[in-house]
Design a protein around this motif. Structure first.
Motif, PDB file in Angstrom:
ATOM      1  N   ILE A 101       9.493   3.779 -46.898  1.00 15.93           N
ATOM      2  CA  ILE A 101       9.354   4.900 -46.635  1.00 15.93           C
ATOM      3  C   ILE A 101       8.435   5.670 -47.527  1.00 15.93           C
ATOM      4  O   ILE A 101       7.802   4.838 -48.166  1.00 15.93           O
ATOM      5  N   GLU A 103       5.801   9.603 -47.963  1.00 18.19           N
ATOM      6  CA  GLU A 103       5.798  10.914 -47.643  1.00 18.19           C
ATOM      7  C   GLU A 103       4.687  11.273 -46.453  1.00 18.19           C
ATOM      8  O   GLU A 103       3.707  10.450 -46.321  1.00 18.19           O
ATOM      9  N   ARG A 106       5.129  16.874 -41.992  1.00 26.22           N
ATOM     10  CA  ARG A 106       5.843  17.439 -40.622  1.00 26.22           C
ATOM     11  C   ARG A 106       5.610  18.600 -40.166  1.00 26.22           C
ATOM     12  O   ARG A 106       5.506  19.656 -41.094  1.00 26.22           O
ATOM     13  N   TYR A 332      16.951  13.478 -42.021  1.00 29.74           N
ATOM     14  CA  TYR A 332      15.815  13.532 -42.851  1.00 29.74           C
ATOM     15  C   TYR A 332      14.577  12.755 -42.207  1.00 29.74           C
ATOM     16  O   TYR A 332      14.782  11.485 -41.975  1.00 29.74           O
ATOM     17  N   GLY A 333      13.397  13.423 -42.207  1.00 24.16           N
ATOM     18  CA  GLY A 333      12.234  12.858 -41.536  1.00 24.16           C
ATOM     19  C   GLY A 333      12.229  12.939 -39.894  1.00 24.16           C
ATOM     20  O   GLY A 333      11.067  12.781 -39.445  1.00 24.16           O
ATOM     21  N   LEU A 386      14.304   7.156 -42.004  1.00 29.63           N
ATOM     22  CA  LEU A 386      13.328   7.888 -41.132  1.00 29.63           C
ATOM     23  C   LEU A 386      13.750   7.166 -39.601  1.00 29.63           C
ATOM     24  O   LEU A 386      13.824   8.005 -38.716  1.00 29.63           O
TER      25      LEU A 386
END
Length: 529
Positions: A101, A103, A106, A332-333, A386
């Motif tokens: 994962i 950062e 978005r 999340y993601g 994700l």
């Protein structure tokens, strides 16, 4: 649109050289990976990909279709599922050893993807045979519930409910065929917490939601007597008052365990005639409130069962019903795909606020949002949260996100909504039921044994191997989507009809097995002192 293709596979054993077809699936033209639909062996050319497999790729897992540099994003569903930890060559297995994962920005684009929903006219909406309560609420089941204010009263609550178990004492409910059962929903908290804190308020909200759930004809609340979660205060905070169908008492006031059990049995007996005096009648599908769950997910979840559930949810919403997506760590993601569908900017910002709360919550507890997927999820082909999130939101279909709720808040909006919950299924579903869900739909790829009294739970298998192995726990096989035997839309229609049948009283596999009491798990977020 995803596409299924095949690759020629040749045996390396000259004595057994033969040709067969190995299947893969591409989910989006821009993806860096395809998904193996069966075991892939090194040397296998992937049809249409100009790629030869390197090593073994388990079914449900990902294989790279192009060279990916260290630190580069990797795409599935046309979205980022992680970043390469090392160079990945075409044909290599893409999983936890080389994908992590990271950062990335978005674009929430609040409401830009929202569109008007084409509702079915009220006179043409689907119906189910529901139980209409005196206040107009509609039930899908008809239980008597025993709730506890604290863990200390759990044993007596279970003893009272056991007296009415049809498998042990069939005579106890023999004259009450319209009563689905007497269930004790116990928990492990209720004391040694801040009397004015968030943790106690959350427990009280959860218990209050169950106390007035339409699937309970009557409810008995039992406490010890000296606990922090005092019953009078519990009722006051939830706007409830004791009456003939909501009774309360404590062990200490009743004179101990034996007297409490005897008293509870007599109270339940007094509730049975009124609880039995019901009949089912046709009501609009708009009275359905369905909690959406996934547990034991695998690489097929976002391809089969979750989109099938999404297709059924779109039908439910068009017929005026409500669908509740939850499990915040498991969107999340992918939350930006939901904010784009928000009916208003305010709704979208509410969702982002819950994501920020979770980021802070994890930071305070030195945890990672990527502690999901679980070991079983990873064995099934899911690598990062994700990736899991992108497949998970497929359960929500395509209609607008009309509201966002905190855990166990009453869900009053119609349409597709979100409730903030953990990803742990029993806690998440408990919040949804407290919010009013009168049906649960639960997708699983690894296999799950779960039920949710007083709300029936339908279980959807993501693959046919699971269906064959654990059909005793499954209600619908969605594996036909990749087997070439069914499509998402037709299975979505079949599931919508199954929802209506279940709401009309048809028992699910988990109900037949007696699941439901142990799966009541309120969310515990506070310090125990």
């Amino acid at each position: 649109m995803h596409s299924i293709s095949t690759a020629d596979l040749h045996s390396s054993d000259p004595a057994h050289q033969r040709q067969r077809r190995a299947r893969i699936i591409r989910l989006h033209p821009d993806d860096d990976v395809v998904v193996a639909l069966e075991q892939l062996i090194g040397g296998t050319p992937l049809e249409g990909e100009s790629v030869v497999v390197s090593g073994l790729i388990p079914p449900g897992h990902k294989v790279a279709t192009r060279a990916i540099a260290t630190g580069a994003p990797v795409h599935r569903y046309g979205q980022i599922i992680g970043f390469a930890r090392q160079p990945i060559a075409p044909g290599e297995h893409v999983h936890t050893h080389n994908l992590d994962i990271g950062e990335f920005e978005r674009d929430y684009a609040f409401g830009q993807g929202a569109r008007a929903t084409e509702y079915v006219p009220e006179t043409q909406r689907a119906t189910f045979d529901g139980i209409v309560r005196d206040d107009g609420r509609v039930a899908t089941r008809n239980y008597i519930g025993i709730l506890t204010s604290v863990n200390c009263s759990a044993t007596v609550a279970r003893a009272i409910a056991d007296h009415f178990r049809r498998d042990i004492h069939p005579e106890a409910l023999a004259a009450f065929a319209n009563v689905d059962g007497v269930v004790a929903l116990t928990h492990g908290v209720g004391c040694a917490v801040d009397t004015e804190g968030e943790a106690l308020a959350l427990l009280q909200r959860t218990l209050g939601g169950y106390a007035c759930h339409p699937n309970f004809a009557s409810v008995l609340v039992i406490g010890l007597g000296c606990e922090t979660n005092q019953i009078p205060r519990l009722l006051e905070t939830q706007g409830l008052k004791e009456h003939a169908r909501l009774r309360t008492f404590t062990i200490q006031d009743s004179g101990g365990t034996a007297k409490t059990i005897a008293k509870g049995i007599e109270i339940v007996k007094s509730m049975l005639p009124a609880a039995n005096d019901v009949r089912r009648q046709p009501v609009s599908a708009s009275h359905l409130s369905v909690g959406l769950q996934c547990g034991g997910s695998d690489g097929y979840s976002g391809i089969t069962a979750n989109p099938v559930l999404g297709a059924a949810v779109d039908r439910l919403v068009r017929h005026g019903g409500t669908a509740i997506l939850s499990e915040t760590p498991e969107i999340y993601g992918a939350e930006h795909l939901l904010t784009r569908r928000a009916a208003t900017r305010e709704v979208g910002e509410k969702l982002v606020a819950r994501i920020r709360w979770w980021e802070d919550y994890c930071a305070r507890h030195h945890a990672s949002m990527n502690n999901n997927p679980s070991a079983g999820n990873k064995a099934g082909g899911l690598t990062t949260v994700l990736e899991k999130s992108l497949g998970g939101i497929a359960k929500a279909g395509s209609t607008n996100l009309v509201e966002v709720y905190e855990y166990a808040q009453p869900v009053t909006a119609k349409g597709f909504v979100f409730m903030d919950t953990p990803g742990y299924d029993p806690i998440s579903a408990t919040g949804q039921v407290a919010g009013g869900a009168n049906l649960i739909c639960f997708t699983t790829g690894r296999g799950s044994a779960y039920g949710c009294a007083p709300t029936p739970s339908l279980k959807l298998a993501t693959n046919s191997a699971l269906w064959q192995r654990q059909s005793d726990d499954m209600d619908l096989n969605c594996g036909g989507v990749v087997d070439g035997e069914a499509d998402i839309d037709s299975l979505g229609e079949a599931l919508f009809r199954m929802m209506l049948d279940t709401a009309s009283g048809k028992r699910t596999r988990s109900e037949l097995h007696g699941y439901g009491q142990n799966e009541f798990v309120p969310w515990q977020i506070g310090a125990i002192t």
